[in-house]
Each structure stands twice: as structure tokens, then as C-alpha cells.
Design an enzyme around this catalytic site. Structure first.
Site, PDB file in Angstrom:
ATOM      1  N   CYS A  51       6.745  58.720  47.864  1.00 35.18           N
ATOM      2  CA  CYS A  51       6.221  57.549  47.152  1.00 35.18           C
ATOM      3  C   CYS A  51       7.173  56.364  47.365  1.00 35.18           C
ATOM      4  O   CYS A  51       8.378  56.463  47.104  1.00 35.18           O
ATOM      5  CB  CYS A  51       6.108  57.877  45.663  1.00 35.18           C
ATOM      6  SG  CYS A  51       5.545  56.489  44.661  1.00 35.18           S
ATOM      7  N   HIS A  53       3.003  61.466  44.152  1.00 36.71           N
ATOM      8  CA  HIS A  53       2.869  61.938  45.537  1.00 36.71           C
ATOM      9  C   HIS A  53       4.226  61.893  46.218  1.00 36.71           C
ATOM     10  O   HIS A  53       5.035  60.994  45.954  1.00 36.71           O
ATOM     11  CB  HIS A  53       1.833  61.115  46.307  1.00 36.71           C
ATOM     12  CG  HIS A  53       2.231  59.690  46.524  1.00 36.71           C
ATOM     13  ND1 HIS A  53       2.695  59.227  47.734  1.00 36.71           N
ATOM     14  CD2 HIS A  53       2.268  58.635  45.688  1.00 36.71           C
ATOM     15  CE1 HIS A  53       2.968  57.938  47.623  1.00 36.71           C
ATOM     16  NE2 HIS A  53       2.723  57.544  46.396  1.00 36.71           N
ATOM     17  N   CYS A  91      -0.720  56.823  41.679  1.00 34.77           N
ATOM     18  CA  CYS A  91      -0.044  55.723  42.373  1.00 34.77           C
ATOM     19  C   CYS A  91      -1.068  54.864  43.109  1.00 34.77           C
ATOM     20  O   CYS A  91      -2.110  55.341  43.555  1.00 34.77           O
ATOM     21  CB  CYS A  91       0.975  56.280  43.360  1.00 34.77           C
ATOM     22  SG  CYS A  91       1.948  54.973  44.171  1.00 34.77           S
ATOM     23  N   ARG A 118      -3.011  55.802  50.437  1.00 39.34           N
ATOM     24  CA  ARG A 118      -3.325  57.121  51.010  1.00 39.34           C
ATOM     25  C   ARG A 118      -3.722  58.136  49.941  1.00 39.34           C
ATOM     26  O   ARG A 118      -4.200  59.226  50.257  1.00 39.34           O
ATOM     27  CB  ARG A 118      -2.104  57.667  51.772  1.00 39.34           C
ATOM     28  CG  ARG A 118      -1.668  56.799  52.925  1.00 39.34           C
ATOM     29  CD  ARG A 118      -0.272  57.156  53.367  1.00 39.34           C
ATOM     30  NE  ARG A 118       0.714  56.903  52.316  1.00 39.34           N
ATOM     31  CZ  ARG A 118       2.021  57.158  52.426  1.00 39.34           C
ATOM     32  NH1 ARG A 118       2.493  57.703  53.524  1.00 39.34           N
ATOM     33  NH2 ARG A 118       2.834  56.897  51.427  1.00 39.34           N
ATOM     34  N   ASP A 136      -0.711  53.744  45.970  1.00 40.79           N
ATOM     35  CA  ASP A 136      -0.602  54.028  47.402  1.00 40.79           C
ATOM     36  C   ASP A 136      -1.989  54.255  48.014  1.00 40.79           C
ATOM     37  O   ASP A 136      -2.770  55.074  47.518  1.00 40.79           O
ATOM     38  CB  ASP A 136       0.272  55.279  47.583  1.00 40.79           C
ATOM     39  CG  ASP A 136       0.658  55.497  49.037  1.00 40.79           C
ATOM     40  OD1 ASP A 136      -0.255  55.623  49.880  1.00 40.79           O
ATOM     41  OD2 ASP A 136       1.857  55.539  49.334  1.00 40.79           O
TER      42      ASP A 136
HETATM   43 CO    CO Z   1       3.493  55.922  45.481  1.00 38.32          CO
END
Ligand code: CO
Length: 208
Positions: free
Chosen positions: A100, A97, A41, A45, A43
Site C-alpha cells: 500500500c 492491501h 484503500c 488496483r 488504490d
Molecule cells: Co493502499
């Protein structure tokens, strides 16, 4: 963080690498031979290399919203083809994750404009696994189970491609479904039972 800080960080990083090995960048420039294709992803993090502890050159990385592998996404398909056919990676990882945002958005009824066709693919994962998901009463648990099932379906999508099917039979390329737990920092192997999942569907998706 300011943009100037980024360049300062880069200067420090170059210095630290060269202090340990004066040929570091000369060697790096010779080429890549990654063992992994990592699809995760976007993302901020979930940093692929850092959470796996791999060095530059060790993982070929593709990231998008909710780690999707969609057959008409030329970007993802090019990455898979290049990694498998030209870089000869031995492992393909789909890493989702928990919590998400992309998966969360797909669970809500809302018109999100250009994101609609992308999120539709996650809604389809929900539909395929509707009975299991609707039986989970706790909303967070249902949400995180959809994260896991989405990883599983994206692994299957990887296996639907001709290039991966060829490599699967020719050199036993391994597919892995993982989830990163933002709360603990731990990487979880979903240990997806591919032979069991694929036995009933390969008559449909086999490209041989
Ligand atoms: Co995500």
C-alpha cells in the site's frame, strides 16, 4: 482509456444487464439492502466489488488512502453511522492491501504537505507496534506487517465508535480485518482475535 470509451462501456453494460433481466434497473432503483460495509484503500488496483464478487446493492463502500478510520473524519464517521444505524449492515470489513502506497509513505521520513496529518495516523500505528515491527529485519516483510497491523488498528477504531459498540452488543455485528494480496489476487482473512485484543482496552474506550 478515453472518456468516450467510458460512455461506450456504460452503454454496453446497460444493454447486457437488460438482456439478462429487463427489470434490472427498475429493481435496483427500489433501494439498497447491503450486507456489508466495506472500508478499503483508494488504490485503483483494489476494486472492492470485483474482488469480493458482490453485485450492485450488496456492499456499502468507503475508500480512502490506506483504509483509515479516523474519529474526526466526518466522512468516514458518517459512512459508518449510516451503514450501521440505517442500512443495518451485519458485517464491517476493513480491507488493506500489501504494498500500500499510503503505508509506504508513512514509513519514510519526508514532509508530504497536506498528507502529513493523514499519514501521521499510520505512523502512530507503527509506534504502537514498534517492538514487533523493528524486530522484523526484512524491509518488505516489515512493510507488509505494518499493512496488517494498520488493518487491525482500524478495526479497533471502528469498535471505538458508539454506533458500532451498540450494534455489537445488540445484534452481534461482525468486524473483519482482511488484506488483499495484489501479487496473487487473493483475499486474506487476518482472523483478528477481537475478544483478546479488546479485553484490556475496552475499559478505556467503552462508551456504555
Ligand atoms: Co493502499
Amino acid at each position: 482509456m478515453r472518456i468516450a470509451d467510458v460512455f461506450e462501456n456504460n452503454r454496453k453494460w446497460v444493454t447486457s444487464k437488460l438482456e439478462l433481466d429487463k427489470d434490472y434497473f427498475t429493481d435496483l432503483s427500489k433501494g439498497q439492502n447491503p450486507e456489508f460495509l466495506y472500508i478499503g484503500c483508494s488504490d485503483s488496483r483494489v476494486t472492492a466489488e470485483e474482488l469480493m464478487g458482490v453485485k450492485p446493492g450488496e456492499a456499502f463502500v468507503h475508500r480512502n488512502i490506506a483504509n483509515m478510520v479516523i474519529s474526526i473524519d466526518l466522512n468516514a464517521m458518517s459512512v459508518v453511522n449510516y451503514a450501521v444505524e440505517h442500512l443495518n449492515v451485519n458485517h464491517i470489513v476493513i480491507c488493506g492491501h500489501y504494498y500500500c502506497g499510503g503505508v509506504k509513505a508513512a514509513m519514510q521520513s519526508a514532509d508530504l504537505g497536506i498528507l502529513n496529518p493523514w499519514l501521521r495516523n499510520i505512523r502512530d500505528v507503527y509506534r504502537i507496534h514498534k517492538d514487533e515491527l523493528d524486530a522484523i529485519k526484512n524491509e518488505d516483510e516489515r512493510y507488509n506487517r505494518l499493512v496488517e497491523l494498520n488493518v487491525q488498528e482500524q478495526c479497533i477504531n471502528v469498535l471505538k465508535t458508539a454506533v458500532v459498540q451498540k450494534a455489537y452488543f445488540a445484534r452481534n455485528i461482525a468486524i473483519h480485518g482482511w488484506v488483499f494480496d495484489v501479487h496473487s489476487g487473493k483475499l486474506i482473512d487476518l482472523k483478528i482475535d477481537f475478544p483478546n485484543i479488546l479485553k484490556d482496552i475496552m475499559k478505556i474506550y467503552s462508551l456504555k
